[in-house]
Design an enzyme around this catalytic site. Sequence first.
Site, mmCIF file in Angstrom:
data_model
loop_
_atom_site.group_PDB
_atom_site.id
_atom_site.type_symbol
_atom_site.label_atom_id
_atom_site.label_comp_id
_atom_site.label_asym_id
_atom_site.label_seq_id
_atom_site.Cartn_x
_atom_site.Cartn_y
_atom_site.Cartn_z
ATOM 1 N N CYS A 56 0.837 -1.202 0.000
ATOM 2 C CA CYS A 56 0.000 0.000 0.000
ATOM 3 C C CYS A 56 0.875 1.257 0.000
ATOM 4 O O CYS A 56 1.724 1.413 0.888
ATOM 5 C CB CYS A 56 -0.927 0.011 1.214
ATOM 6 N N GLN A 107 -20.601 -8.780 10.828
ATOM 7 C CA GLN A 107 -19.154 -9.002 10.786
ATOM 8 C C GLN A 107 -18.572 -8.453 9.487
ATOM 9 O O GLN A 107 -19.161 -8.593 8.418
ATOM 10 C CB GLN A 107 -18.852 -10.505 10.895
ATOM 11 N N TYR A 165 -25.130 -11.709 24.926
ATOM 12 C CA TYR A 165 -24.725 -10.591 24.070
ATOM 13 C C TYR A 165 -25.032 -10.970 22.613
ATOM 14 O O TYR A 165 -24.181 -10.853 21.732
ATOM 15 C CB TYR A 165 -23.222 -10.293 24.194
ATOM 16 N N ASP A 182 -30.031 -9.728 24.754
ATOM 17 C CA ASP A 182 -29.222 -8.555 24.471
ATOM 18 C C ASP A 182 -29.959 -7.358 25.064
ATOM 19 O O ASP A 182 -31.184 -7.376 25.187
ATOM 20 C CB ASP A 182 -29.049 -8.366 22.955
ATOM 21 N N ASP A 233 -20.148 -13.483 23.197
ATOM 22 C CA ASP A 233 -19.339 -12.719 22.252
ATOM 23 C C ASP A 233 -19.426 -11.247 22.662
ATOM 24 O O ASP A 233 -20.174 -10.464 22.086
ATOM 25 C CB ASP A 233 -19.875 -12.924 20.823
ATOM 26 N N CYS A 282 -12.649 -10.474 20.906
ATOM 27 C CA CYS A 282 -11.920 -9.627 19.951
ATOM 28 C C CYS A 282 -10.808 -8.866 20.660
ATOM 29 O O CYS A 282 -10.193 -7.962 20.089
ATOM 30 C CB CYS A 282 -12.871 -8.673 19.240
#
Length: 462
Positions: free
Chosen positions: A81, A294, A323, A344, A392, A419
């Site tokens: 890049c 996602q 979640y 949730d 998650d 994550c």
Amino acid sequence: MKYTKQENPIMKIGQTFPLSIKRLGINGEGIGFYKRQVVFVPGALPGEEIHVEITKVFPNRAEGKIKKIKKKSKNRTTPPCPIYEECGGCQLQHLTYPSQLKEKRDIVAQAFERYTKISKEKLPLEKTVGMKEPWYYRNKSQFQVGKINDTVIAGLYSSNSHKLINIDHCLVQHEDTNIVTNKVKQIIRDLNLPVYNERKRTGSIRTIVVRTAFRTDQIQLVLVTATEAFPKKELFIAEVKKRLPQVTSFVQNVNEEKTSLIFGDQTEEVYGKDTITEHLGDLSFELSARAFFQLNPQQTVKLYDEVKKQAKLTGKEKVVDAYCGSGTIGMWLADGAKEVRGMDIIKESIEDARKNAEKHGITNAQYETGKAEKLLPKWLKEGWRPDVIVVDPPRTGCDQAFLETVAKIKPKRMVYVSCNPSTLAKDVHMLISKGFEVENIKPVDMFPQTAQVEAVCSLVLK
């Protein structure tokens, strides 16, 4: 003796010295040690010998920049890049892809070494799941619009600055998002539309958001404006239809606030449908402008398959999808479970989850709005105890009250999708103290060329 932020008994700004780089940090920077204090150096790689210049000091650490590489890593490569260093959206293009996967596994290992008492030898950590083609994988771009003289630019703000970097061709974005963004920039310029100026709070056009569906080829364009009035709206629509016939959904979002958030609360259909359809495996999803999905659909299938593998379902288990968002993971597991219950705190997500389950004919899944730490004890009182809990959470990890509730409910198995390796390790440490043990950890590379790494971790009750 106390030191202020910019004081350090060992290092000072502007100081230079040789440094050996031992490993990568969680943000992709090289880590070395000078007189037992840690030094973070962006762009440096494990195994390299460098000369570093200190740019920031703190009481117990410092940050620096490379002055010279004396001994180069054999895994260093030339970033393809042209604006890689300026942009800051990627952090690891200068590292070969097989080495990125190895280092991401090590980032997970470091987190567990730091926050748990599991020895390195006993940590059940597998190799990172990578991609065959680690480029052009992102299905969504969100580029801020700006103006330099008469040129309309769109891109990202450079790391640690408020300088907008124009991006004509991003190597990690799906090509469709690049094509659409560039043509929209051209239309804005040709029609001389007023671009939003954040400092003066003038103009209208703020952000170009493009999402493409890999499996259906449908494309959604969202133009975020600072005003409800859309300047030259009919002309703009005509040009988009003429130059971008591939756009199936065109939406305007209004964000009048002085904020770094992309979206405002008001969203209006301009033309076409207000959603696009994407498929993951056998499931399909309607994606509205603000719906979470996602960003790497190819790796998402691998991630969810790993969750299913670690859940070890036999068809008899009661599963909780905590979640749950719009219910994607729970629906992925539903055909192997007796029953799935998801929750949730966001009401709209639960409505989406119910619609998705109904659309796919999934009758053994139900969804409720609320916190897991409230709903789990309620269900237990009603005689319903989960065998498997899947979670998650956001980057901040699980709510402490949720972990305490899991410890009391005592499911046979918990599958944690993370994550953020640091918060995963901290939460796992707490669960170990409550009688769980780690069975397996599998890192998954959802964002090649960046320092981010996801992991699927299964814990079982001793």
